[in-house]
Motif scaffolding. Structure first.
Motif, mmCIF file in Angstrom:
data_model
loop_
_atom_site.group_PDB
_atom_site.id
_atom_site.type_symbol
_atom_site.label_atom_id
_atom_site.label_comp_id
_atom_site.label_asym_id
_atom_site.label_seq_id
_atom_site.Cartn_x
_atom_site.Cartn_y
_atom_site.Cartn_z
ATOM 1 N N ASN A 107 -5.615 -4.125 6.166
ATOM 2 C CA ASN A 107 -5.429 -2.805 6.784
ATOM 3 C C ASN A 107 -4.103 -2.704 7.533
ATOM 4 O O ASN A 107 -4.052 -2.455 8.733
ATOM 5 N N GLU A 108 -3.004 -2.883 6.788
ATOM 6 C CA GLU A 108 -1.666 -2.881 7.370
ATOM 7 C C GLU A 108 -0.837 -1.682 6.906
ATOM 8 O O GLU A 108 0.393 -1.745 6.872
ATOM 9 N N ALA A 109 -1.494 -0.578 6.562
ATOM 10 C CA ALA A 109 -0.790 0.561 5.975
ATOM 11 C C ALA A 109 0.307 1.122 6.877
ATOM 12 O O ALA A 109 1.319 1.632 6.391
ATOM 13 N N ASN A 137 -6.913 -9.008 2.042
ATOM 14 C CA ASN A 137 -8.329 -9.246 2.311
ATOM 15 C C ASN A 137 -9.112 -7.933 2.198
ATOM 16 O O ASN A 137 -9.719 -7.460 3.151
ATOM 17 N N TYR A 138 -9.040 -7.318 1.010
ATOM 18 C CA TYR A 138 -9.809 -6.114 0.696
ATOM 19 C C TYR A 138 -9.635 -5.024 1.761
ATOM 20 O O TYR A 138 -10.597 -4.556 2.369
ATOM 21 N N SER A 139 -8.385 -4.625 1.952
ATOM 22 C CA SER A 139 -8.087 -3.551 2.904
ATOM 23 C C SER A 139 -8.820 -2.274 2.523
ATOM 24 O O SER A 139 -8.994 -1.966 1.332
ATOM 25 N N THR A 140 -9.216 -1.521 3.532
ATOM 26 C CA THR A 140 -9.906 -0.254 3.301
ATOM 27 C C THR A 140 -8.990 0.944 3.536
ATOM 28 O O THR A 140 -9.430 2.092 3.425
ATOM 29 N N ARG A 178 1.509 -1.996 -4.050
ATOM 30 C CA ARG A 178 1.622 -1.877 -5.512
ATOM 31 C C ARG A 178 2.769 -0.954 -5.900
ATOM 32 O O ARG A 178 3.566 -1.276 -6.787
ATOM 33 N N LEU A 179 2.868 0.195 -5.230
ATOM 34 C CA LEU A 179 3.926 1.154 -5.544
ATOM 35 C C LEU A 179 5.313 0.604 -5.223
ATOM 36 O O LEU A 179 6.299 0.990 -5.858
ATOM 37 N N LEU A 180 5.392 -0.312 -4.277
ATOM 38 C CA LEU A 180 6.677 -0.910 -3.906
ATOM 39 C C LEU A 180 7.010 -2.138 -4.751
ATOM 40 O O LEU A 180 7.988 -2.840 -4.482
ATOM 41 N N GLY A 181 6.199 -2.401 -5.760
ATOM 42 C CA GLY A 181 6.537 -3.430 -6.734
ATOM 43 C C GLY A 181 6.125 -4.836 -6.390
ATOM 44 O O GLY A 181 6.614 -5.794 -6.999
ATOM 45 N N CYS A 182 5.210 -5.009 -5.439
ATOM 46 C CA CYS A 182 4.750 -6.345 -5.069
ATOM 47 C C CYS A 182 3.710 -6.855 -6.058
ATOM 48 O O CYS A 182 3.049 -6.083 -6.757
ATOM 49 N N HIS A 183 3.565 -8.165 -6.094
ATOM 50 C CA HIS A 183 2.452 -8.785 -6.815
ATOM 51 C C HIS A 183 1.305 -8.903 -5.813
ATOM 52 O O HIS A 183 1.381 -9.695 -4.870
ATOM 53 N N ASN A 208 -2.345 0.174 -2.198
ATOM 54 C CA ASN A 208 -1.568 1.133 -2.983
ATOM 55 C C ASN A 208 -0.095 1.126 -2.595
ATOM 56 O O ASN A 208 0.791 1.225 -3.459
ATOM 57 N N ILE A 209 0.191 1.015 -1.301
ATOM 58 C CA ILE A 209 1.587 0.977 -0.843
ATOM 59 C C ILE A 209 2.297 -0.241 -1.423
ATOM 60 O O ILE A 209 3.408 -0.143 -1.953
#
Length: 265
Positions: A12-14, A36-39, A47-52, A44-45
């Protein structure tokens, strides 16, 4: 880009993860997120920024960092927390490294913030950590809290130019909640490793920590924030041994059952 993988663990570090990742992208093409299964929108952030990005169960700070190390593309690992941002000087310093000696680990100075205020004194003002290392010779200990790097005896430590900016807490309430959370985890760790409570640790050590942080290390020069940090440092030190004392007493009465604490960091 340089042959260094950056490993970040998240929950949960959005609010902060985008700034962390954007700075990391100036260093490498391999950013590993162990989530750790952020809610919230962390996944999504990233993933959109190109991280694995990989979602993994929580097994402790050290264990989850090691999971990320195992998934990395490169052997050289830069460990970064989601609320930390590398500055330009550190980026340039990293790009200048030859990275040809696996027996060297690199220490980085931290600049810590209380809200938006840079803390220049006290324990926070003296903060630095080894964060760059080669995974073929160095791993994290798998402690649930206060994980440390397991360094070979002959390892060479070098300090890098530049800083990691650590946006630790937003306000006194968050700082207090973190102190409470880490005190619980530390007490559990102490119980498992056989550490005992005594009057010095329970009563004298917290006072000494306050004096060192606020007076000896000039924490009072940071004003209201310096006072808050010193008080919470005292509280965390006292709570660790207070909870340990409670756990020891409970263990004498019944078998020890590990508390199920929510993981937020």
């Amino acid at each position: 880009m340089i042959p260094v993988s950056i490993v970040i663990i998240t929950k949960n570090e959005a609010e902060v993860i985008a700034d962390c990742i954007n700075a990391a992208k100036m260093i490498t093409d391999d950013i590993i997120i162990v989530d750790n299964y952020s809610t919230d929108e962390t996944f999504n952030i990233a993933r959109l920024l190109g991280c694995h990005i990989y979602q993994k169960n929580w097994d402790g700070y050290g264990a989850n960092k090691n999971k990320g190390i195992g998934l990395a593309k490169y052997d050289w690992i830069l460990s970064v927390d989601a609320d930390e941002i590398v500055d330009l000087e550190l980026v340039l310093s990293l790009h200048s490294l030859k990275l040809d000696n696996t027996g060297i680990v690199y220490d980085i100075k931290f600049k810590s913030y209380f809200g938006k205020k840079l803390i220049r004194h006290g324990n926070w003002g003296r903060d630095h950590h080894i964060r760059l290392f080669n995974r073929t010779v160095v791993k994290w200990s798998e402690a649930n809290v206060h994980e440390t790097l397991m360094l070979p005896e002959q390892v060479q430590i070098e300090r890098l130019d530049g800083c990691m900016h650590h946006y630790s807490v937003k306000d006194s309430n968050e700082c207090n909640n973190k102190a409470l959370y880490y005190a619980h985890l530390s007490a559990e760790k102490y119980l498992q490793t056989g550490k005992k409570v005594n009057p010095v640790k329970l009563y004298i050590s917290p006072i000494f920590s306050f004096i060192k942080n606020y007076i000896v290390f000039l924490g009072f020069l940071d004003g209201r924030e310096g006072w808050s940090i010193a008080k919470i440092t005292y509280k965390n030190k006292w709570l660790k041994y207070h909870y340990l004392n409670r756990l020891e007493n409970n263990a004498k009465k019944k078998p020890y059952i590990k508390a199920n604490l929510a993981v937020e960091y």
